[in-house]
Enzyme design. Sequence first.
Site, short mmCIF file in Angstrom:
data_model
loop_
_atom_site.label_atom_id
_atom_site.label_comp_id
_atom_site.label_asym_id
_atom_site.label_seq_id
_atom_site.Cartn_x
_atom_site.Cartn_y
_atom_site.Cartn_z
N CYS A 109 -97.69 -24.07 -45.38
CA CYS A 109 -98.76 -24.29 -46.35
C CYS A 109 -99.04 -25.79 -46.56
O CYS A 109 -98.21 -26.51 -47.10
CB CYS A 109 -98.35 -23.62 -47.67
SG CYS A 109 -99.43 -23.99 -49.06
N CYS A 139 -99.16 -26.87 -50.24
CA CYS A 139 -97.80 -26.87 -50.80
C CYS A 139 -97.12 -28.20 -50.49
O CYS A 139 -96.46 -28.78 -51.36
CB CYS A 139 -96.97 -25.73 -50.21
SG CYS A 139 -97.63 -24.08 -50.54
#
Length: 107
Positions: free
Chosen positions: A31, A34
């Site tokens: 991600c 993230c």
Amino acid sequence: HLDDSNMKNLLFSTPPDSPSAVLVDAYTQWCGPCKLIEPLITSTAEKYSNQLSILKYDVEGSNNQDLKVELLLQGVRVSGLPTLILYWEGEPVASHSGVISEEGLED
């Protein structure tokens, strides 16, 4: 890291000498957003170390089936990444999905 083996001790009970607030950072290895907020999470952990514990939760981890069920039972859905879930004394009180600013995190 938060998973089935430690969720009850780390998330749903608060030892007397630990902070009552827990921020769960739900993420995956791949991600991008993230990874983008990781420095913010780290600085927040340092800034509020006496008030807040931060736990990383890999939503694609192999040992988290019970954790996923428990979060759903509490009404917590991880529908986007990253998702931040704030717990106070073992109860979810706020959540946010997506990239967040420092100001947004502190609110």
